[in-house]
Each structure stands twice: as structure tokens, then as C-alpha cells.
Design an enzyme around this catalytic site. Structure first.
Site, PDB file in Angstrom:
ATOM      1  N   GLU A  19       0.372   0.643  10.238  1.00 63.59           N
ATOM      2  CA  GLU A  19      -0.594  -0.132  11.043  1.00 63.59           C
ATOM      3  C   GLU A  19       0.155  -0.821  12.197  1.00 63.59           C
ATOM      4  OE1 GLU A  19      -1.619  -3.823   9.115  1.00 63.59           O
ATOM      5  OE2 GLU A  19      -3.556  -3.971  10.135  1.00 63.59           O
ATOM      6  N   ASN A  37      -8.125  -3.030  16.051  1.00 65.67           N
ATOM      7  CA  ASN A  37      -6.976  -2.591  15.260  1.00 65.67           C
ATOM      8  C   ASN A  37      -7.306  -1.159  14.833  1.00 65.67           C
ATOM      9  OD1 ASN A  37      -4.985  -2.167  13.342  1.00 65.67           O
ATOM     10  ND2 ASN A  37      -5.113  -4.234  12.493  1.00 65.67           N
ATOM     11  N   LYS A  70     -10.381  -0.578  12.380  1.00 68.92           N
ATOM     12  CA  LYS A  70     -10.351  -1.380  11.144  1.00 68.92           C
ATOM     13  C   LYS A  70     -11.604  -2.246  11.004  1.00 68.92           C
ATOM     14  CE  LYS A  70      -7.171  -4.691   8.909  1.00 68.92           C
ATOM     15  NZ  LYS A  70      -5.829  -5.292   9.081  1.00 68.92           N
ATOM     16  N   GLU A  92      -6.077 -12.050  12.930  1.00 66.33           N
ATOM     17  CA  GLU A  92      -6.723 -10.769  13.278  1.00 66.33           C
ATOM     18  C   GLU A  92      -8.144 -10.970  13.799  1.00 66.33           C
ATOM     19  OE1 GLU A  92      -6.127  -7.083  11.313  1.00 66.33           O
ATOM     20  OE2 GLU A  92      -4.660  -7.976   9.953  1.00 66.33           O
ATOM     21  N   CYS A 108      -4.913  -1.190   6.322  1.00 68.24           N
ATOM     22  CA  CYS A 108      -4.418  -2.381   5.624  1.00 68.24           C
ATOM     23  C   CYS A 108      -5.453  -3.067   4.744  1.00 68.24           C
ATOM     24  CB  CYS A 108      -3.792  -3.355   6.604  1.00 68.24           C
ATOM     25  SG  CYS A 108      -2.828  -4.624   5.727  1.00 68.24           S
ATOM     26  N   ASN A 117       0.495  -4.069   7.105  1.00 71.28           N
ATOM     27  CA  ASN A 117       1.452  -5.150   7.359  1.00 71.28           C
ATOM     28  C   ASN A 117       1.050  -6.282   6.433  1.00 71.28           C
ATOM     29  OD1 ASN A 117       3.166  -4.897  10.171  1.00 71.28           O
ATOM     30  ND2 ASN A 117       1.303  -3.673  10.214  1.00 71.28           N
TER      31      ASN A 117
HETATM   32  N1  CDT Z   1      -2.751  -6.473   8.137  1.00 70.00           N
HETATM   33  C1  CDT Z   1      -3.498  -6.899   7.095  1.00 70.00           C
HETATM   34  O1  CDT Z   1      -4.668  -6.583   6.981  1.00 70.00           O
HETATM   35  N2  CDT Z   1      -2.862  -7.726   6.221  1.00 70.00           N
HETATM   36  C2  CDT Z   1      -3.546  -8.337   5.139  1.00 70.00           C
HETATM   37  C3  CDT Z   1      -2.911  -9.636   4.803  1.00 70.00           C
HETATM   38  C4  CDT Z   1      -3.813 -10.458   3.990  1.00 70.00           C
HETATM   39  S1  CDT Z   1      -2.955 -11.692   3.144  1.00 70.00           S
HETATM   40  C5  CDT Z   1      -3.122 -11.162   1.494  1.00 70.00           C
HETATM   41  C6  CDT Z   1      -3.569  -7.482   3.870  1.00 70.00           C
HETATM   42  O2  CDT Z   1      -4.639  -7.355   3.269  1.00 70.00           O
HETATM   43  O3  CDT Z   1      -2.541  -6.967   3.448  1.00 70.00           O
END
Ligand code: CDT
Length: 316
Positions: free
Chosen positions: A47, A110, A127, A146, A172, A197
Site C-alpha cells: 500500500e 488510497n 480503498k 487517512e 490494508c 502499512n
Molecule cells: N493503512 C491502514 O489502513 N492501517 C491501519 C491501521 C489501523 S491501526 C490498527 C490497519 O488497519 O492496519
């Protein structure tokens, strides 16, 4: 019968804030070449692969924000990745921050693209599940903005006939929601590819840090098994501009088993041979949606009694 696809899950170590895109693309090309050498048909990148995960910082200067976005895909800078894919005859998946002019306004998403072995884009996904906040959170060691920088994706969960099967994408946070997998599986997905990420420490829930890797694999394995679908999930790992991110890049079979997994928090290619026909074997058995899924019964009790609705049984 088997329909074998060799997939390289191209985990990325951190991208430093001052690393030019051209250097990041060189790293991706290196991973792609390793994959081609090993016989991969498809390389899955992560991502927002081309820049550090900038939603971790609060920015107000539009030009500073826009510098993290791709204004076209491919662009003169990213074209070498597409050219190398075509030269090597491998497809790839790439996550990126997308800036586009639509309906007279600038929009930011995204996004990810699926690219064929001829270097042409097969499909794009934006996304849907954006975690975090739409404004600065005081007192946090880092941000998760985000909702500030991206719009919710407006392309749904499409699938494409590609690489000898049916392929879908998610990004993600989508992986934590069962309906993402189910939507794609109902559209015939045999393979879901994605990048992530994920910080080790979630400022909104600091006590859960030790579970971050477990919840990653739990979501992926449950999604794969409950939908009889291959899942390839690729991390941006390691400490990136002070934010510690989980690794755990893996390939999960439709049985829910992890068949290949990263061992580092750096650039690392994880390779698995995936039989797409395994999805069909499982969908003719336990996970036969048409034969066993009974969606028309799920809500009967609520409808008959009112019990389980927000009104509870308080009516009449
Ligand atoms: N990039 C992304 O969507 N990251 C989120 C962080 C959330 S904190 C648990 C994820 O769901 O991994």
C-alpha cells in the site's frame, strides 16, 4: 486439475522521508527481477508503496501533501516499473496515493492497480475502509489521518479475469472487515491481493500493540478460509520515520493456512505457488455458497419478533 500461479509478495522495508521516488522504484524493480528469476507470474507490492506512509503526519500545506500523490499512473517516474514488467513478462500489483481531477474537482484516493504481464493496467481499486481521523489528534506520538487525506473509494469491490483466474484487490484496513472478502468472493475472486502499512502501536488503543501481528494474520486467515480464496498480503515493514510497522507479509491458502511468510522487516520477496483450482474444490464442498449459505434466514428472528433490532422487543 490445477491452475498454478507463482506469486511473489514483495515486502518493503521503510521508505525514508528523503528517499527520491526513483530510488524506491529501483528497489521495486530489484524485487521484481528477483521474482522473474524465480519464475513468478505476479509480484504484489504494498500500500502507498512509492513514498513513506504520510498519513502518519499532519500537514496543511497543499503542495507538501500533493507531493506524496501520483498525478498519473503510469507517470514518467513510474513508467520504468511498467516497462520492466513488460520486459520480464510478469504482472504486478502496486498501491499508491492517487490524485485525480474528476467532476471539476481535485480528488485524492488510497488506490491500487493490477498490471498485466504486458505492462498494461488491468484494473484499479480505491480503498473503502479508511481508518483513523479526519483531523489532527493532539498528544499522539504519530497520527493516522487517512480520513483527512483520502476520500472513501468509489469503485466498489470489483474483480477481473486475469492471470488465469479471477482476481480482486483490497487495501490494508479493508482486510479487517469480513464483508470485503465476501463481496469479492461473491464476485468470483479466487485470489485477493493487497498491501498494508500497520503500526505496531495504535495510539487509539495503546494496549493492543502486542496483538498487532496476531490480528493481521487472524484477519487474513479467517478471510481466506471463510471465502475459500487465496490471499496475498504485503507489508511496508520496519521503523519508518519513527513509526514502527509490523511485517508479517504472507500468502494464505484458501484453507486458511499460511503457506509462505516473511522473516525480516526489510525488502524481502516471499514466493508461493498457488493452485487457483483449490478455491473451486473448497467451493464445491464446505464453502459452497449456493448450496449452504442461507442469507434469507439470517434476519428471520428479528423480523418475526423484533428481538435483536435497535428497537429490541419494546414495540407493541
Ligand atoms: N493503512 C491502514 O489502513 N492501517 C491501519 C491501521 C489501523 S491501526 C490498527 C490497519 O488497519 O492496519
Amino acid at each position: 486439475m490445477s491452475r498454478l500461479l507463482t506469486i511473489g509478495a514483495a515486502q518493503q522495508g521503510p521508505v525514508a522521508g528523503d528517499m527520491p521516488r526513483s530510488a524506491v522504484i529501483e528497489r521495486l524493480i530489484d524485487l521484481m527481477r528477483q521474482g522473474a528469476e524465480a519464475g513468478c507470474d505476479l509480484i504484489v507490492f504494498t500500500e502507498v508503496a512509492l513514498v513513506p506512509f504520510f498519513p502518519h503526519w499532519h500537514m496543511t500545506d497543499e503542495s507538501q501533501i500533493d507531493a506524496y500523490f501520483e498525478h498519473e499512473m503510469p507517470s514518467p517516474e513510474t513508467q520504468p516499473l511498467f516497462d520492466e514488467a513488460a520486459r520480464l513478462g510478469v504482472g504486478f500489483h502496486l498501491g499508491f496515493a492517487e490524485l485525480t481531477a474528476e467532476e471539476g474537482e481535485i480528488r485524492r484516493y488510497n488506490s491500487s492497480v493490477l498490471v498485466g504481464a504486458d505492462g498494461r493496467i488491468i484494473g484499479k481499486y480505491r480503498k473503502i475502509h479508511l481508518p483513523g481521523y479526519d483531523r489532527y489528534q493532539p498528544g499522539q506520538p504519530f497520527q493516522n489521518l487517512e480520513k483527512l487525506y483520502f476520500r472513501v473509494g468509489d469503485l466498489g469491490f470489483p474483480t477481473w479475469r486475469a492471470f488465469g483466474g479471477t482476481v480482486g484487490m483490497m487495501i490494508c484496513n479493508d482486510r479487517r472487515w469480513p464483508e470485503s472478502y465476501r463481496m469479492l468472493a461473491l464476485r468470483g475472486a479466487e485470489l485477493i491481493v493487497m498491501g498494508y502499512n500497520t503500526p505496531v502501536h495504535n495510539p487509539a488503543n495503546p494496549a493492543s500493540g502486542h496483538l498487532a501481528g496476531f490480528h493481521n494474520h487472524l484477519s487474513l486467515q479467517a478471510g481466506a478460509y471463510q471465502n475459500a480464496v487465496w490471499v496475498v498480503a504485503v507489508a511496508k515493514a520496519g521503523v519508518e520515520e519513527g513509526v514502527e510497522q509490523i511485517g508479517g507479509t504472507c500468502v494464505v491458502a484458501p484453507t486458511g493456512q499460511i503457506v509462505a511468510q516473511a522473516t525480516t522487516l526489510e525488502d524481502e520477496l516471499v514466493i508461493a505457488r498457488c493452485d487457483l483450482d483449490l478455491t473451486q474444490r473448497l467451493r464445491r464442498a464446505t464453502l459452497n455458497f449456493a448450496a449452504h449459505r442461507r442469507i434469507e434466514h439470517y434476519d428471520l428472528i428479528s423480523r418475526r419478533t423484533g428481538f435483536g433490532t435497535p428497537e429490541g422487543g419494546d414495540e407493541d
